[in-house]
Design a protein around this motif. Structure first.
Motif, PDB file in Angstrom:
ATOM      1  N   LEU A 144       1.201  -1.511  -0.040  1.00  0.00           N
ATOM      2  CA  LEU A 144       0.027  -0.452   0.002  1.00  0.00           C
ATOM      3  C   LEU A 144       0.875   0.957   0.443  1.00  0.00           C
ATOM      4  CD1 LEU A 144      -3.145   1.299  -0.207  1.00  0.00           C
ATOM      5  CD2 LEU A 144      -3.203   1.330   2.619  1.00  0.00           C
ATOM      6  N   ARG A 145       2.424   1.453   0.436  1.00  0.00           N
ATOM      7  CA  ARG A 145       3.359   2.318   0.732  1.00  0.00           C
ATOM      8  C   ARG A 145       3.551   2.778  -0.873  1.00  0.00           C
ATOM      9  NH1 ARG A 145       5.440   1.306   4.888  1.00  0.00           N
ATOM     10  NH2 ARG A 145       7.567   0.322   4.091  1.00  0.00           N
ATOM     11  N   HIS A 146       4.431   1.516  -1.338  1.00  0.00           N
ATOM     12  CA  HIS A 146       4.142   2.067  -2.121  1.00  0.00           C
ATOM     13  C   HIS A 146       3.436   1.778  -3.348  1.00  0.00           C
ATOM     14  CE1 HIS A 146       7.226   0.444  -5.721  1.00  0.00           C
ATOM     15  NE2 HIS A 146       6.293   0.063  -6.558  1.00  0.00           N
ATOM     16  N   LEU A 147       2.602   1.550  -3.616  1.00  0.00           N
ATOM     17  CA  LEU A 147       1.167   2.109  -4.238  1.00  0.00           C
ATOM     18  C   LEU A 147       0.829   3.602  -3.988  1.00  0.00           C
ATOM     19  CD1 LEU A 147      -1.360  -0.837  -4.453  1.00  0.00           C
ATOM     20  CD2 LEU A 147       0.381  -0.055  -6.394  1.00  0.00           C
ATOM     21  N   LEU A 148       0.997   4.456  -3.154  1.00  0.00           N
ATOM     22  CA  LEU A 148       1.077   5.512  -2.650  1.00  0.00           C
ATOM     23  C   LEU A 148       1.734   6.694  -3.244  1.00  0.00           C
ATOM     24  CD1 LEU A 148      -0.971   5.234   0.368  1.00  0.00           C
ATOM     25  CD2 LEU A 148      -1.886   6.493  -1.206  1.00  0.00           C
ATOM     26  N   GLN A 149       3.089   5.749  -2.598  1.00  0.00           N
ATOM     27  CA  GLN A 149       4.180   6.558  -3.480  1.00  0.00           C
ATOM     28  C   GLN A 149       4.497   6.699  -5.236  1.00  0.00           C
ATOM     29  OE1 GLN A 149       8.515   6.162  -1.652  1.00  0.00           O
ATOM     30  NE2 GLN A 149       8.930   5.621  -3.202  1.00  0.00           N
ATOM     31  N   ASP A 175       4.159  11.371   6.138  1.00  0.00           N
ATOM     32  CA  ASP A 175       3.113  10.150   6.992  1.00  0.00           C
ATOM     33  C   ASP A 175       2.132  10.344   6.622  1.00  0.00           C
ATOM     34  OD1 ASP A 175       6.236  10.079   8.678  1.00  0.00           O
ATOM     35  OD2 ASP A 175       5.245  12.116   9.767  1.00  0.00           O
ATOM     36  N   THR A 176       2.139   9.118   6.190  1.00  0.00           N
ATOM     37  CA  THR A 176       0.671   8.547   5.897  1.00  0.00           C
ATOM     38  C   THR A 176       0.208   7.042   6.845  1.00  0.00           C
ATOM     39  OG1 THR A 176       0.727   7.422   4.229  1.00  0.00           O
ATOM     40  CG2 THR A 176       0.989   9.011   3.714  1.00  0.00           C
ATOM     41  N   ARG A 177      -1.123   6.930   7.299  1.00  0.00           N
ATOM     42  CA  ARG A 177      -1.096   6.178   7.279  1.00  0.00           C
ATOM     43  C   ARG A 177      -1.150   4.739   6.909  1.00  0.00           C
ATOM     44  NH1 ARG A 177      -7.564   7.026   6.626  1.00  0.00           N
ATOM     45  NH2 ARG A 177      -6.602   7.845   4.700  1.00  0.00           N
ATOM     46  N   ALA A 178      -0.664   4.485   5.708  1.00  0.00           N
ATOM     47  CA  ALA A 178       0.681   2.932   4.901  1.00  0.00           C
ATOM     48  C   ALA A 178       1.454   3.639   5.536  1.00  0.00           C
ATOM     49  CB  ALA A 178       0.305   2.670   3.812  1.00  0.00           C
ATOM     50  N   GLY A 179       2.781   4.773   6.449  1.00  0.00           N
ATOM     51  CA  GLY A 179       3.885   4.939   6.728  1.00  0.00           C
ATOM     52  C   GLY A 179       3.874   5.768   5.613  1.00  0.00           C
ATOM     53  N   THR A 180       5.688   6.159   5.658  1.00  0.00           N
ATOM     54  CA  THR A 180       6.412   7.146   5.697  1.00  0.00           C
ATOM     55  C   THR A 180       6.678   6.702   4.476  1.00  0.00           C
ATOM     56  OG1 THR A 180       6.824   7.751   7.832  1.00  0.00           O
ATOM     57  CG2 THR A 180       8.353   9.021   5.848  1.00  0.00           C
ATOM     58  N   ILE A 181       6.684   7.459   3.411  1.00  0.00           N
ATOM     59  CA  ILE A 181       6.914   7.277   1.876  1.00  0.00           C
ATOM     60  C   ILE A 181       7.615   8.456   1.212  1.00  0.00           C
ATOM     61  CG2 ILE A 181       4.458   6.591   1.907  1.00  0.00           C
ATOM     62  CD1 ILE A 181       3.479   8.593   0.442  1.00  0.00           C
ATOM     63  N   ASP A 182       8.160   8.276   0.103  1.00  0.00           N
ATOM     64  CA  ASP A 182       8.883   9.510   0.174  1.00  0.00           C
ATOM     65  C   ASP A 182       8.637  10.707  -1.097  1.00  0.00           C
ATOM     66  OD1 ASP A 182      11.166  11.005  -0.703  1.00  0.00           O
ATOM     67  OD2 ASP A 182      12.396   9.307  -2.591  1.00  0.00           O
ATOM     68  N   VAL A 183       8.602  11.310  -1.209  1.00  0.00           N
ATOM     69  CA  VAL A 183       7.696  12.163  -2.034  1.00  0.00           C
ATOM     70  C   VAL A 183       8.768  13.114  -2.950  1.00  0.00           C
ATOM     71  CG1 VAL A 183       5.638  14.616  -2.320  1.00  0.00           C
ATOM     72  CG2 VAL A 183       5.177  12.183  -0.770  1.00  0.00           C
ATOM     73  N   ALA A 184       8.076  12.987  -4.130  1.00  0.00           N
ATOM     74  CA  ALA A 184      10.022  13.522  -4.920  1.00  0.00           C
ATOM     75  C   ALA A 184       8.428  15.110  -5.854  1.00  0.00           C
ATOM     76  CB  ALA A 184       9.914  12.778  -6.490  1.00  0.00           C
ATOM     77  N   ILE A 185       9.183  15.937  -5.005  1.00  0.00           N
ATOM     78  CA  ILE A 185       8.432  17.375  -5.265  1.00  0.00           C
ATOM     79  C   ILE A 185       8.875  17.806  -6.832  1.00  0.00           C
ATOM     80  CG2 ILE A 185       7.522  19.350  -4.549  1.00  0.00           C
ATOM     81  CD1 ILE A 185       7.083  18.440  -2.153  1.00  0.00           C
ATOM     82  N   PRO A 186       8.262  18.725  -8.104  1.00  0.00           N
ATOM     83  CA  PRO A 186       9.003  18.729  -9.090  1.00  0.00           C
ATOM     84  C   PRO A 186       9.231  20.458  -8.249  1.00  0.00           C
ATOM     85  CG  PRO A 186       7.726  17.780  -9.951  1.00  0.00           C
ATOM     86  CD  PRO A 186       6.600  17.672  -8.306  1.00  0.00           C
ATOM     87  N   LYS A 187      10.774  20.629  -8.711  1.00  0.00           N
ATOM     88  CA  LYS A 187      11.606  22.494  -9.133  1.00  0.00           C
ATOM     89  C   LYS A 187      11.202  22.564 -10.158  1.00  0.00           C
ATOM     90  CE  LYS A 187      15.273  21.091  -7.455  1.00  0.00           C
ATOM     91  NZ  LYS A 187      16.983  20.978  -6.406  1.00  0.00           N
ATOM     92  N   LEU A 188      10.941  23.696 -10.254  1.00  0.00           N
ATOM     93  CA  LEU A 188      10.793  24.697 -11.835  1.00  0.00           C
ATOM     94  C   LEU A 188      12.201  25.367 -11.655  1.00  0.00           C
ATOM     95  CD1 LEU A 188       7.050  25.373 -11.537  1.00  0.00           C
ATOM     96  CD2 LEU A 188       8.446  23.766 -12.327  1.00  0.00           C
ATOM     97  N   ARG A 189      12.730  25.972 -12.928  1.00  0.00           N
ATOM     98  CA  ARG A 189      14.189  27.229 -13.238  1.00  0.00           C
ATOM     99  C   ARG A 189      13.723  28.234 -12.825  1.00  0.00           C
ATOM    100  NH1 ARG A 189      18.479  24.078 -15.506  1.00  0.00           N
ATOM    101  NH2 ARG A 189      17.928  22.507 -16.910  1.00  0.00           N
ATOM    102  N   ALA A 190      12.085  28.441 -13.251  1.00  0.00           N
ATOM    103  CA  ALA A 190      11.989  29.880 -12.837  1.00  0.00           C
ATOM    104  C   ALA A 190      10.273  29.912 -12.200  1.00  0.00           C
ATOM    105  CB  ALA A 190      11.343  30.614 -14.241  1.00  0.00           C
ATOM    106  N   GLY A 191       9.598  30.460 -10.851  1.00  0.00           N
ATOM    107  CA  GLY A 191       9.271  30.278 -10.354  1.00  0.00           C
ATOM    108  C   GLY A 191       9.087  29.207  -9.139  1.00  0.00           C
ATOM    109  N   THR A 192       7.905  28.458  -8.821  1.00  0.00           N
ATOM    110  CA  THR A 192       7.722  27.593  -7.826  1.00  0.00           C
ATOM    111  C   THR A 192       6.654  26.609  -8.739  1.00  0.00           C
ATOM    112  OG1 THR A 192       6.927  29.232  -6.146  1.00  0.00           O
ATOM    113  CG2 THR A 192       9.340  29.028  -5.590  1.00  0.00           C
ATOM    114  N   TYR A 193       6.801  25.816  -7.959  1.00  0.00           N
ATOM    115  CA  TYR A 193       5.629  24.642  -7.520  1.00  0.00           C
ATOM    116  C   TYR A 193       5.181  24.596  -5.855  1.00  0.00           C
ATOM    117  CZ  TYR A 193       3.470  20.791  -8.654  1.00  0.00           C
ATOM    118  OH  TYR A 193       2.397  19.247  -8.499  1.00  0.00           O
TER     119      TYR A 193
END
Length: 240
Positions: free
Chosen positions: A25-30, A69-87
Protein backbone atom coordinates in the motif's frame (compact mmCIF):
# COMPACT_ATOMS: atom_id res chain seq x y z
CA UNK A 1 -18.93 -5.43 -13.03
CA UNK A 2 -18.14 -2.16 -11.32
CA UNK A 3 -16.57 -1.60 -7.93
CA UNK A 4 -18.53 -2.37 -4.74
CA UNK A 5 -20.37 0.74 -3.55
CA UNK A 6 -21.38 -0.51 -0.10
CA UNK A 7 -18.17 -2.17 1.11
CA UNK A 8 -15.65 0.44 2.28
CA UNK A 9 -12.76 -0.13 -0.16
CA UNK A 10 -10.26 1.80 1.97
CA UNK A 11 -10.87 -0.43 4.99
CA UNK A 12 -10.87 -3.59 2.89
CA UNK A 13 -7.59 -2.70 1.22
CA UNK A 14 -5.82 -1.66 4.42
CA UNK A 15 -6.88 -4.82 6.25
CA UNK A 16 -6.43 -7.35 3.47
CA UNK A 17 -3.67 -6.00 1.28
CA UNK A 18 -1.84 -4.46 4.21
CA UNK A 19 -1.58 -7.92 5.75
CA UNK A 20 -0.59 -9.45 2.44
CA UNK A 21 2.33 -7.08 1.98
CA UNK A 22 2.98 -4.28 4.48
CA UNK A 23 4.98 -2.43 1.82
CA UNK A 24 2.43 -2.75 -0.98
CA UNK A 25 0.00 0.00 0.00
CA UNK A 26 2.84 2.39 0.81
CA UNK A 27 4.48 1.62 -2.53
CA UNK A 28 1.24 2.14 -4.49
CA UNK A 29 0.56 5.44 -2.68
CA UNK A 30 4.06 6.66 -3.44
CA UNK A 31 3.73 5.66 -7.09
CA UNK A 32 0.41 7.45 -7.56
CA UNK A 33 1.39 10.58 -5.60
CA UNK A 34 4.67 11.07 -7.45
CA UNK A 35 2.98 10.47 -10.81
CA UNK A 36 0.34 13.07 -9.92
CA UNK A 37 2.99 15.57 -8.81
CA UNK A 38 4.90 15.15 -12.07
CA UNK A 39 1.79 15.48 -14.22
CA UNK A 40 0.55 18.46 -12.22
CA UNK A 41 3.92 20.21 -12.56
CA UNK A 42 3.85 19.58 -16.32
CA UNK A 43 0.45 21.30 -16.45
CA UNK A 44 1.90 24.31 -14.61
CA UNK A 45 4.76 24.42 -17.13
CA UNK A 46 2.32 24.31 -20.02
CA UNK A 47 3.87 21.21 -21.60
CA UNK A 48 4.83 17.69 -20.64
CA UNK A 49 8.37 16.96 -19.44
CA UNK A 50 10.93 16.82 -22.25
CA UNK A 51 8.45 18.02 -24.87
CA UNK A 52 9.07 21.09 -27.02
CA UNK A 53 5.92 23.20 -27.21
CA UNK A 54 4.91 26.78 -27.98
CA UNK A 55 2.67 26.67 -24.93
CA UNK A 56 5.55 26.01 -22.50
CA UNK A 57 5.94 28.72 -19.85
CA UNK A 58 8.51 27.11 -17.53
CA UNK A 59 11.16 24.38 -17.38
CA UNK A 60 11.49 21.51 -14.88
CA UNK A 61 14.68 21.45 -12.80
CA UNK A 62 14.93 18.23 -10.82
CA UNK A 63 13.13 17.38 -7.59
CA UNK A 64 13.18 18.14 -3.91
CA UNK A 65 12.49 15.09 -1.78
CA UNK A 66 10.60 15.18 1.48
CA UNK A 67 9.12 12.48 3.73
CA UNK A 68 5.34 12.33 3.99
CA UNK A 69 3.75 10.45 6.88
CA UNK A 70 0.64 8.47 5.95
CA UNK A 71 -1.41 5.71 7.55
CA UNK A 72 0.44 3.30 5.28
CA UNK A 73 3.82 4.53 6.55
CA UNK A 74 6.30 7.22 5.55
CA UNK A 75 6.72 7.68 1.81
CA UNK A 76 9.31 9.57 -0.24
CA UNK A 77 7.60 12.43 -2.08
CA UNK A 78 9.46 13.84 -5.10
CA UNK A 79 8.22 17.40 -5.63
CA UNK A 80 9.25 18.81 -9.03
CA UNK A 81 11.30 22.02 -9.05
CA UNK A 82 11.08 24.70 -11.73
CA UNK A 83 13.93 26.78 -13.19
CA UNK A 84 11.83 29.91 -12.76
CA UNK A 85 8.99 30.31 -10.31
CA UNK A 86 7.79 27.71 -7.84
CA UNK A 87 5.56 24.66 -7.83
CA UNK A 88 3.64 23.96 -4.62
CA UNK A 89 1.19 21.00 -4.51
CA UNK A 90 -1.39 22.51 -2.21
CA UNK A 91 -3.75 19.59 -2.85
CA UNK A 92 -1.27 17.28 -1.13
CA UNK A 93 0.73 19.29 1.40
CA UNK A 94 -2.09 21.46 2.78
CA UNK A 95 -4.91 18.93 2.43
CA UNK A 96 -2.94 15.77 3.18
CA UNK A 97 -5.65 13.86 5.07
CA UNK A 98 -8.25 14.45 2.39
CA UNK A 99 -5.82 13.58 -0.39
CA UNK A 100 -4.60 10.47 1.42
CA UNK A 101 -8.14 9.19 1.92
CA UNK A 102 -8.99 9.74 -1.75
CA UNK A 103 -5.77 8.07 -2.89
CA UNK A 104 -6.23 4.99 -0.69
CA UNK A 105 -9.83 4.66 -1.82
CA UNK A 106 -8.97 4.78 -5.51
CA UNK A 107 -6.13 2.27 -5.06
CA UNK A 108 -8.56 -0.09 -3.29
CA UNK A 109 -11.16 0.50 -5.98
CA UNK A 110 -8.63 -0.23 -8.69
CA UNK A 111 -7.49 -3.40 -6.92
CA UNK A 112 -11.02 -4.74 -6.60
CA UNK A 113 -12.46 -3.70 -9.95
CA UNK A 114 -9.53 -2.92 -12.23
CA UNK A 115 -7.84 0.32 -13.14
CA UNK A 116 -9.49 2.61 -15.67
CA UNK A 117 -8.84 6.10 -16.97
CA UNK A 118 -12.29 7.10 -15.71
CA UNK A 119 -11.43 6.13 -12.12
CA UNK A 120 -8.11 7.95 -12.27
CA UNK A 121 -9.78 11.03 -13.75
CA UNK A 122 -12.34 10.97 -10.93
CA UNK A 123 -9.52 10.81 -8.37
CA UNK A 124 -7.71 13.74 -9.97
CA UNK A 125 -10.85 15.87 -9.86
CA UNK A 126 -11.51 14.87 -6.23
CA UNK A 127 -8.10 16.30 -5.37
CA UNK A 128 -8.93 19.57 -7.10
CA UNK A 129 -6.60 19.03 -10.07
CA UNK A 130 -8.40 19.87 -13.31
CA UNK A 131 -5.53 20.71 -15.66
CA UNK A 132 -4.26 17.22 -16.56
CA UNK A 133 -4.60 15.88 -20.09
CA UNK A 134 -6.31 12.60 -20.94
CA UNK A 135 -2.96 11.11 -21.97
CA UNK A 136 -1.43 11.95 -18.56
CA UNK A 137 -4.35 10.40 -16.71
CA UNK A 138 -4.21 7.35 -18.98
CA UNK A 139 -0.50 6.82 -18.28
CA UNK A 140 -1.06 7.01 -14.51
CA UNK A 141 -3.85 4.45 -14.76
CA UNK A 142 -1.61 2.13 -16.78
CA UNK A 143 1.25 2.44 -14.28
CA UNK A 144 -1.01 1.69 -11.32
CA UNK A 145 -2.58 -1.21 -13.20
CA UNK A 146 0.87 -2.70 -13.81
CA UNK A 147 1.75 -2.66 -10.10
CA UNK A 148 -1.61 -4.10 -9.00
CA UNK A 149 -1.55 -6.80 -11.66
CA UNK A 150 1.93 -7.87 -10.55
CA UNK A 151 0.73 -8.23 -6.95
CA UNK A 152 -2.46 -10.10 -7.82
CA UNK A 153 -0.51 -12.65 -9.88
CA UNK A 154 2.65 -12.82 -7.77
CA UNK A 155 4.18 -16.31 -7.30
CA UNK A 156 3.46 -17.91 -3.92
CA UNK A 157 6.02 -20.71 -4.00
CA UNK A 158 8.97 -18.88 -2.45
CA UNK A 159 6.92 -17.57 0.50
CA UNK A 160 5.49 -21.02 1.34
CA UNK A 161 4.73 -23.65 2.17
CA UNK A 162 1.54 -22.31 3.72
CA UNK A 163 0.54 -24.94 6.26
CA UNK A 164 -2.74 -23.28 7.26
CA UNK A 165 -5.21 -21.64 4.92
CA UNK A 166 -8.27 -19.60 5.98
CA UNK A 167 -10.99 -19.02 3.38
CA UNK A 168 -13.78 -16.49 3.85
CA UNK A 169 -16.27 -14.57 1.75
CA UNK A 170 -17.83 -11.15 2.28
CA UNK A 171 -21.27 -10.52 0.79
CA UNK A 172 -21.72 -7.09 -0.75
CA UNK A 173 -23.69 -5.12 -3.31
CA UNK A 174 -22.35 -4.16 -6.74
CA UNK A 175 -23.85 -2.23 -9.63
CA UNK A 176 -23.95 -4.12 -12.91
CA UNK A 177 -25.81 -3.21 -16.07
CA UNK A 178 -27.72 -0.42 -14.34
CA UNK A 179 -28.99 -2.61 -11.50
CA UNK A 180 -27.73 -3.58 -8.04
CA UNK A 181 -26.97 -7.26 -7.45
CA UNK A 182 -25.38 -9.34 -4.70
CA UNK A 183 -21.75 -10.40 -5.04
CA UNK A 184 -19.05 -11.85 -2.80
CA UNK A 185 -15.40 -11.00 -2.17
CA UNK A 186 -13.51 -14.26 -1.62
CA UNK A 187 -10.37 -13.97 0.50
CA UNK A 188 -7.70 -16.60 1.15
CA UNK A 189 -5.23 -16.03 3.99
CA UNK A 190 -2.28 -18.35 4.56
CA UNK A 191 0.09 -18.96 7.47
CA UNK A 192 3.52 -20.34 6.61
CA UNK A 193 5.80 -22.54 8.70
CA UNK A 194 7.37 -19.47 10.34
CA UNK A 195 3.96 -18.30 11.57
CA UNK A 196 3.79 -15.37 9.16
CA UNK A 197 0.29 -14.55 7.91
CA UNK A 198 -0.24 -13.35 4.35
CA UNK A 199 -3.30 -12.69 2.25
CA UNK A 200 -2.76 -14.90 -0.79
CA UNK A 201 -5.67 -13.83 -2.96
CA UNK A 202 -8.82 -11.74 -3.16
CA UNK A 203 -11.43 -12.10 -5.89
CA UNK A 204 -14.90 -10.66 -6.49
CA UNK A 205 -17.47 -13.17 -7.80
CA UNK A 206 -21.17 -12.95 -8.55
CA UNK A 207 -22.00 -15.84 -6.23
CA UNK A 208 -20.35 -17.98 -3.54
CA UNK A 209 -20.59 -21.29 -5.33
CA UNK A 210 -18.47 -24.42 -5.36
CA UNK A 211 -17.37 -23.62 -8.89
CA UNK A 212 -16.27 -20.11 -7.88
CA UNK A 213 -14.22 -21.44 -4.96
CA UNK A 214 -12.68 -24.18 -7.12
CA UNK A 215 -11.61 -21.60 -9.67
CA UNK A 216 -10.21 -19.37 -6.92
CA UNK A 217 -8.21 -22.21 -5.31
CA UNK A 218 -7.01 -23.46 -8.71
CA UNK A 219 -5.53 -20.02 -9.35
CA UNK A 220 -3.74 -20.08 -5.98
CA UNK A 221 -2.28 -23.52 -6.76
CA UNK A 222 -1.19 -22.36 -10.21
CA UNK A 223 0.65 -19.47 -8.54
CA UNK A 224 2.58 -21.89 -6.34
CA UNK A 225 0.43 -22.57 -3.26
CA UNK A 226 1.60 -25.84 -1.71
CA UNK A 227 2.06 -27.68 1.58
CA UNK A 228 -1.42 -26.89 2.93
CA UNK A 229 -2.35 -29.19 5.83
CA UNK A 230 -5.46 -27.51 7.18
CA UNK A 231 -8.12 -25.31 5.57
CA UNK A 232 -10.60 -23.38 7.72
CA UNK A 233 -13.74 -21.58 6.66
CA UNK A 234 -16.87 -20.19 8.28
CA UNK A 235 -18.52 -23.57 7.64
CA UNK A 236 -15.98 -25.61 9.59
CA UNK A 237 -12.63 -27.34 9.12
CA UNK A 238 -11.31 -29.30 6.17
CA UNK A 239 -8.19 -31.42 6.56
CA UNK A 240 -6.04 -31.73 3.45
Amino acid sequence: MTAPHIVDPERLLREAIGEASPDLLRHLLQTVINALLSADADAVCGAEYGTASDTRTAQRNGYRHRPLDTRAGTIDVAIPKLRAGTYFPEWLLERRKRAESALITVVADCYLAGVSTRRMDKLVRQLGIDSLSKSQVSRMAAELDEHIDAFRHRPLGDAGPFVFLAADALTMKVREGGRVINAVAMVATGVNADGRREVLGLRVATTESGAAWNEFFADLVARGLHGVRLVTSDSGLVHV
